[in-house]
Design a protein around this motif. Structure first.
Motif, PDB file in Angstrom:
ATOM      1  N   UNK A 128       0.838  -1.212   0.000  1.00 11.55           N
ATOM      2  CA  UNK A 128       0.000   0.000   0.000  1.00 11.55           C
ATOM      3  C   UNK A 128       0.869   1.258   0.000  1.00 11.55           C
ATOM      4  N   UNK A 129       1.897   1.279   0.862  1.00 10.34           N
ATOM      5  CA  UNK A 129       2.792   2.455   0.921  1.00 10.34           C
ATOM      6  C   UNK A 129       3.555   2.604  -0.394  1.00 10.34           C
ATOM      7  N   UNK A 130       4.019   1.479  -0.959  1.00  5.93           N
ATOM      8  CA  UNK A 130       4.761   1.533  -2.225  1.00  5.93           C
ATOM      9  C   UNK A 130       3.850   2.021  -3.356  1.00  5.93           C
ATOM     10  N   UNK A 131       2.592   1.575  -3.327  1.00  4.82           N
ATOM     11  CA  UNK A 131       1.638   2.019  -4.359  1.00  4.82           C
ATOM     12  C   UNK A 131       1.404   3.523  -4.274  1.00  4.82           C
ATOM     13  N   UNK A 132       1.365   4.052  -3.056  1.00  4.71           N
ATOM     14  CA  UNK A 132       1.199   5.505  -2.900  1.00  4.71           C
ATOM     15  C   UNK A 132       2.418   6.255  -3.448  1.00  4.71           C
ATOM     16  N   UNK A 133       3.596   5.681  -3.272  1.00  6.16           N
ATOM     17  CA  UNK A 133       4.804   6.291  -3.840  1.00  6.16           C
ATOM     18  C   UNK A 133       4.738   6.271  -5.370  1.00  6.16           C
ATOM     19  N   UNK A 134       4.223   5.173  -5.913  1.00 10.93           N
ATOM     20  CA  UNK A 134       4.046   5.078  -7.372  1.00 10.93           C
ATOM     21  C   UNK A 134       3.084   6.152  -7.860  1.00 10.93           C
ATOM     22  N   UNK A 135       1.986   6.351  -7.147  1.00  6.72           N
ATOM     23  CA  UNK A 135       1.013   7.381  -7.530  1.00  6.72           C
ATOM     24  C   UNK A 135       1.645   8.769  -7.502  1.00  6.72           C
ATOM     25  N   UNK A 136       2.490   9.016  -6.501  1.00 10.29           N
ATOM     26  CA  UNK A 136       3.173  10.311  -6.414  1.00 10.29           C
ATOM     27  C   UNK A 136       4.108  10.517  -7.602  1.00 10.29           C
ATOM     28  N   UNK A 137       4.817   9.449  -7.971  1.00  7.17           N
ATOM     29  CA  UNK A 137       5.715   9.521  -9.132  1.00  7.17           C
ATOM     30  C   UNK A 137       4.914   9.765 -10.405  1.00  7.17           C
ATOM     31  N   UNK A 138       3.791   9.044 -10.548  1.00  3.06           N
ATOM     32  CA  UNK A 138       2.938   9.193 -11.730  1.00  3.06           C
ATOM     33  C   UNK A 138       2.412  10.612 -11.852  1.00  3.06           C
ATOM     34  N   UNK A 139       1.953  11.175 -10.727  1.00  3.43           N
ATOM     35  CA  UNK A 139       1.418  12.533 -10.738  1.00  3.43           C
ATOM     36  C   UNK A 139       2.503  13.538 -11.113  1.00  3.43           C
TER      37      UNK A 139
END
Length: 478
Positions: A128-139
């Motif tokens: 979950x935390x890694x996915x949030x980091x991915x979303x931040x990178x994507x944004x």
């Protein structure tokens, strides 16, 4: 899973396929467990089982996410964070911590860490935390791409020109844009004043914020103040709810007021007060709201004459014209006509799904000779019409709109300027004049010049070499 969710999951999977994750932990078993948990859902991971090993990888390879333990021998998590921020500024760092070091992890977030995981770590929490980091990178990547597209469209590179007149305008804009000065853009309708306002914003420190455009001449007089400053519910008959005005919506960014010369006198007074106090008050309200907005305004009307006539406030006029930019009409910068034709031709071929089409020499001459009362907007519309009507991939006389289709070619020749001094001159001299003038017309494009002159490109190149040889021989003999 519904269709939109499926699409979102597909995009997420594509994104993590292109991401690289580094796990740094001197507990080998713990590092392996975290890596396997992430690899099961598609992440590409590398493992470093000590701080020094992690440091070497960070210095030599690229990673998008680093997950590091806080407490390690030799080089700890804080040092890994510092090095990552230095070497990989776009990388997100997740800190892994025991209960005793949570305050240190919070401190790490203040120094740029993305988040922290407290031991014991469950696979779901890690993912979950890694996915949030991915979303931040994507944004962040989407924002970067957006700004790149805006730079291409609204940066100075997006303004198509070849003339010395527009080069002078661009040079002036480059000095103005980085400042916070209020700008007044003047010019006839269709010259591209809004594009210039966008370029000023896009090359300013406010580019990360929005620019809001408002045409005060296109709004009913009784609604101008509401559009500018907003209103509260019940302030007038149709005010069925609170409304944020342009100033408030543009807060932190730029506000472009087009046709500012059409603004009612009562609104002019209130606009002046906003510029002086940096506060707006919504219609029907008494509470002032602080705003930080750079104002760029434009007009096709002579504001100085309106000031003398008493129809525009002199104090507001001087507030608006801290810096002025005049956009010359197209008839004063004919060197821009050919580049603009080509720019819009490519744009509309793509928009209308046409494979290809090129302007005929006859059309190029007519465009160059026309006075363009509607300026760049008119030229753009003409090219759009021609691309739509074209059936043979040649944008020729038969595709011209009526304004140009009925022009006599002798008139065109006269407007292009017959040089009476060439009468009685040798044909070779007249030919050289024609070639050099046509090259000016095409902005130095030799292939286009050859097409207009209806000669082969090789012939044109050969003639230019001859002229160059004569000039060199003449200079050597002096």
């Amino acid at each position: 899973m519904n269709e939109s969710a499926a699409t979102s999951q597909e995009e997420f999977s594509d994104l993590i396929d292109n991401l690289s994750v580094l796990v740094v932990d001197n507990d080998r078993a713990h590092a392996r467990a975290m890596t396997e948990s992430l690899e099961k859902v598609g992440y590409r991971c590398q493992v470093a089982v000590s701080g020094p090993e992690g440091s070497k990888l960070i210095e030599s390879e690229h990673f998008d996410i680093v997950i590091t333990d806080m407490v390690m021998n030799d080089i700890d998590g804080m040092e890994i964070l510092r090095l990552t921020r230095q070497r990989l500024p776009d990388c997100e760092v997740v800190m892994v911590t025991g209960h005793a070091t949570v305050p240190t992890a919070v401190e790490a977030m203040q120094h740029g860490a993305f988040n922290f995981l407290e031991k014991p770590i469950t696979p779901n929490r890690l993912r979950a935390i890694t996915a949030k980091a991915v979303e931040a990178i994507s944004l962040r990547r989407k924002n970067t791409e957006l700004h790149q597209r805006l730079d291409e469209k609204f940066g100075f590179e997006g303004i198509v020109f070849a003339s010395a007149e527009m080069q002078a305008v661009i040079d002036r804009l480059k000095r103005i844009a980085p400042t916070d000065a209020t700008v007044l853009i003047t010019g006839e309708n269709g010259t591209g004043k809004e594009l210039v306002a966008q370029a000023i914003h896009q090359n300013s420190p406010r580019k990360a914020k929005r620019i809001v455009a408002l045409n005060t001449g296109a709004i009913a007089e009784n609604l101008v103040e509401s559009e500018l400053f907003g209103h509260v519910k019940g302030s007038f008959t149709d005010a069925i709810g609170d409304r944020v005005g342009a100033f408030e919506y543009a807060n932190g960014g730029s506000l472009f007021l087009d046709e500012v010369g059409d603004m009612p006198m009562s609104t002019q007074i209130k606009l002046l007060r906003v510029l002086e106090e940096h506060r707006i008050t919504r219609v029907g309200d008494n509470k002032p709201i602080k705003v930080n907005v750079r104002l760029v305004s434009a007009t096709n009307r002579p504001l100085d004459e309106m000031v003398n006539a008493g129809t525009f406030r002199s104090d507001l006029y001087f507030r608006l014209k801290v810096v002025t930019v005049r956009i010359p009409p197209l008839r004063e910068r004919r060197d821009d006509i050919i580049p603009l034709m080509d720019h819009f031709r490519k744009q509309f071929l793509k928009r209308h799904g046409k494979p290809s089409a090129a302007f005929s020499p006859a059309v190029t001459k007519r465009f160059f000779a026309y006075d363009w009362p509607g300026n760049v907007r008119e030229l753009r519309n003409f090219v759009d019409t021609m691309v739509v009507l074209d059936t043979d991939e040649v944008l020729d006389i038969d595709d011209l709109p009526p304004e140009l289709a009925d022009v006599d070619d002798t008139t065109v020749a006269g407007q292009l300027g017959g040089d009476m001094s060439l009468l009685g001159k040798p044909l070779a001299e007249i030919e050289r004049w024609a070639i050099e003038e046509t090259l000016k017309l095409t902005g130095g494009n030799r292939e286009e010049a050859a097409r207009i002159l209806e000669i082969g490109a090789r012939t044109l190149y050969r003639r230019l070499d001859q002229y160059r040889g004569k000039e060199e021989n003449a200079s050597e003999s002096e």
